[in-house]
Design an enzyme around this catalytic site. Sequence first.
Site, PDB file in Angstrom:
ATOM      1  N   LYS A  39       4.208  -3.848   8.532  1.00  0.00           N
ATOM      2  CA  LYS A  39       3.532  -3.520   9.762  1.00  0.00           C
ATOM      3  C   LYS A  39       2.047  -3.873   9.696  1.00  0.00           C
ATOM      4  CE  LYS A  39       5.746   0.671   9.349  1.00  0.00           C
ATOM      5  NZ  LYS A  39       5.867   2.141   9.594  1.00  0.00           N
ATOM      6  N   GLY A  40       1.531  -3.913   8.455  1.00  0.00           N
ATOM      7  CA  GLY A  40       0.080  -4.003   8.273  1.00  0.00           C
ATOM      8  C   GLY A  40      -0.585  -5.193   8.932  1.00  0.00           C
ATOM      9  N   ASP A  91      -1.230  -8.980   5.682  1.00  0.00           N
ATOM     10  CA  ASP A  91      -2.499  -8.237   5.695  1.00  0.00           C
ATOM     11  C   ASP A  91      -3.249  -8.393   4.376  1.00  0.00           C
ATOM     12  OD1 ASP A  91      -0.645  -6.703   4.246  1.00  0.00           O
ATOM     13  OD2 ASP A  91      -0.996  -4.850   5.354  1.00  0.00           O
ATOM     14  N   ASP A 101      -1.487  -8.458  -3.074  1.00  0.00           N
ATOM     15  CA  ASP A 101      -1.871  -7.651  -4.225  1.00  0.00           C
ATOM     16  C   ASP A 101      -1.128  -8.197  -5.454  1.00  0.00           C
ATOM     17  OD1 ASP A 101      -3.202  -5.053  -5.067  1.00  0.00           O
ATOM     18  OD2 ASP A 101      -1.141  -4.500  -5.491  1.00  0.00           O
ATOM     19  N   LYS A 161      -6.316  -9.920  -3.259  1.00  0.00           N
ATOM     20  CA  LYS A 161      -6.802  -9.306  -4.515  1.00  0.00           C
ATOM     21  C   LYS A 161      -6.284 -10.149  -5.666  1.00  0.00           C
ATOM     22  CE  LYS A 161      -5.728  -4.657  -3.033  1.00  0.00           C
ATOM     23  NZ  LYS A 161      -5.279  -3.312  -3.447  1.00  0.00           N
ATOM     24  N   PHE A 176      -8.366  -0.091  -3.612  1.00  0.00           N
ATOM     25  CA  PHE A 176      -7.471   0.238  -2.503  1.00  0.00           C
ATOM     26  C   PHE A 176      -8.260   0.320  -1.203  1.00  0.00           C
ATOM     27  CE2 PHE A 176      -4.380   2.293   0.138  1.00  0.00           C
ATOM     28  CZ  PHE A 176      -3.201   1.708  -0.310  1.00  0.00           C
ATOM     29  N   ASP A 223      -2.814   0.596   5.546  1.00  0.00           N
ATOM     30  CA  ASP A 223      -2.579   2.038   5.548  1.00  0.00           C
ATOM     31  C   ASP A 223      -2.612   2.624   4.150  1.00  0.00           C
ATOM     32  OD1 ASP A 223       0.000   0.780   4.804  1.00  0.00           O
ATOM     33  OD2 ASP A 223       0.751   2.834   4.851  1.00  0.00           O
ATOM     34  N   ARG A 230      -4.438   2.995   9.747  1.00  0.00           N
ATOM     35  CA  ARG A 230      -4.265   1.617  10.228  1.00  0.00           C
ATOM     36  C   ARG A 230      -5.195   1.307  11.395  1.00  0.00           C
ATOM     37  NH1 ARG A 230       0.428  -0.539   7.853  1.00  0.00           N
ATOM     38  NH2 ARG A 230       2.162   0.899   7.598  1.00  0.00           N
TER      39      ARG A 230
HETATM   40  P1  IMP Z   1       2.172  -7.003  -3.062  1.00  0.00           P
HETATM   41  O1  IMP Z   1       3.632  -7.246  -2.876  1.00  0.00           O
HETATM   42  O2  IMP Z   1       1.890  -6.168  -4.276  1.00  0.00           O
HETATM   43  O3  IMP Z   1       1.347  -8.269  -3.033  1.00  0.00           O
HETATM   44  O4  IMP Z   1       1.697  -6.057  -1.911  1.00  0.00           O
HETATM   45  C1  IMP Z   1       1.525  -6.454  -0.620  1.00  0.00           C
HETATM   46  C2  IMP Z   1       1.619  -5.241   0.294  1.00  0.00           C
HETATM   47  O5  IMP Z   1       1.151  -4.048  -0.334  1.00  0.00           O
HETATM   48  C3  IMP Z   1       0.728  -5.444   1.496  1.00  0.00           C
HETATM   49  O6  IMP Z   1       1.421  -6.046   2.540  1.00  0.00           O
HETATM   50  C4  IMP Z   1       0.292  -4.031   1.823  1.00  0.00           C
HETATM   51  O7  IMP Z   1       1.217  -3.441   2.711  1.00  0.00           O
HETATM   52  C5  IMP Z   1       0.339  -3.284   0.515  1.00  0.00           C
HETATM   53  N1  IMP Z   1      -0.997  -3.147  -0.100  1.00  0.00           N
HETATM   54  C6  IMP Z   1      -1.455  -3.752  -1.216  1.00  0.00           C
HETATM   55  N2  IMP Z   1      -2.721  -3.413  -1.484  1.00  0.00           N
HETATM   56  C7  IMP Z   1      -3.096  -2.562  -0.494  1.00  0.00           C
HETATM   57  C8  IMP Z   1      -4.333  -1.873  -0.205  1.00  0.00           C
HETATM   58  O8  IMP Z   1      -5.364  -1.980  -0.888  1.00  0.00           O
HETATM   59  N3  IMP Z   1      -4.311  -1.102   0.909  1.00  0.00           N
HETATM   60  C9  IMP Z   1      -3.214  -0.952   1.710  1.00  0.00           C
HETATM   61  N4  IMP Z   1      -2.059  -1.592   1.477  1.00  0.00           N
HETATM   62  C10 IMP Z   1      -1.996  -2.390   0.387  1.00  0.00           C
HETATM   63 MG    MG Z   2       1.365  -1.275   3.652  1.00  0.00          MG
END
Ligand code: IMP
Ligand code: MG
Length: 171
Positions: free
Chosen positions: A39-40, A96, A99, A127, A148, A155, A161
């Site tokens: 949703k982000g 969004d 990470d 990141k 974070f 969120d 959000r």
């Molecule tokens: P990944 O799969 O670890 O790359 O994470 C991606 C998802 O984790 C993003 O679409 C966000 O929904 C969530 N996410 C990662 N870091 C943050 C943060 O700092 N704040 C909020 N949501 C995050």
């Molecule tokens: Mg999220």
Amino acid sequence: MAQTTLFSREEIVKRVAEMGQQISADFAGREMIALCVLKGAVFFCTDLVRNISLDVALDFIQVSSYGNQKYSSGVVTILKEPQLDMHGKAVLIIEDIIDSGLSMREVFRYIESRGASMVRTATFLDKPAARKVPFSADYVGFSIEPQFVIGYGLDYAEKYRNIPEVQVLSE
Ligand code: IMP
Ligand code: MG
């Protein structure tokens, strides 16, 4: 919990406009689908597509999220599939934040398997120091430290959000 501003509304508006211009140039002459990762990315996506000066179809995908945790479980499943036929289309996946890279790697693979002629990725925030798997987006709004962040769609346990700027959330 303390909240401090990282990117103001003004900085966000300016950067998203720049990204839209570059994407418009790169996707010119193609049949484009903007694929928003729920949703982000909804907030970033609606601003970004309004800065794209091409005909662009819009679709949505949702993958499993962090739940109420600040850290990824590492398991990614598709919760909502896109509806449009991707065959021969140029798809821009819009996220969004990247990470660990796990979500985007999974979405990218999935969309490639649906026959798109071109797949590119745009993320509002990145990141790079937090990767568990290698992944680099084609378009990055801002690169940040592994902290974070909330707001502009991001969120923490479904809260924050709707904050129009990006803030760092700390204990
Ligand atoms: P990944 O799969 O670890 O790359 O994470 C991606 C998802 O984790 C993003 O679409 C966000 O929904 C969530 N996410 C990662 N870091 C943050 C943060 O700092 N704040 C909020 N949501 C995050
Ligand atoms: Mg999220």
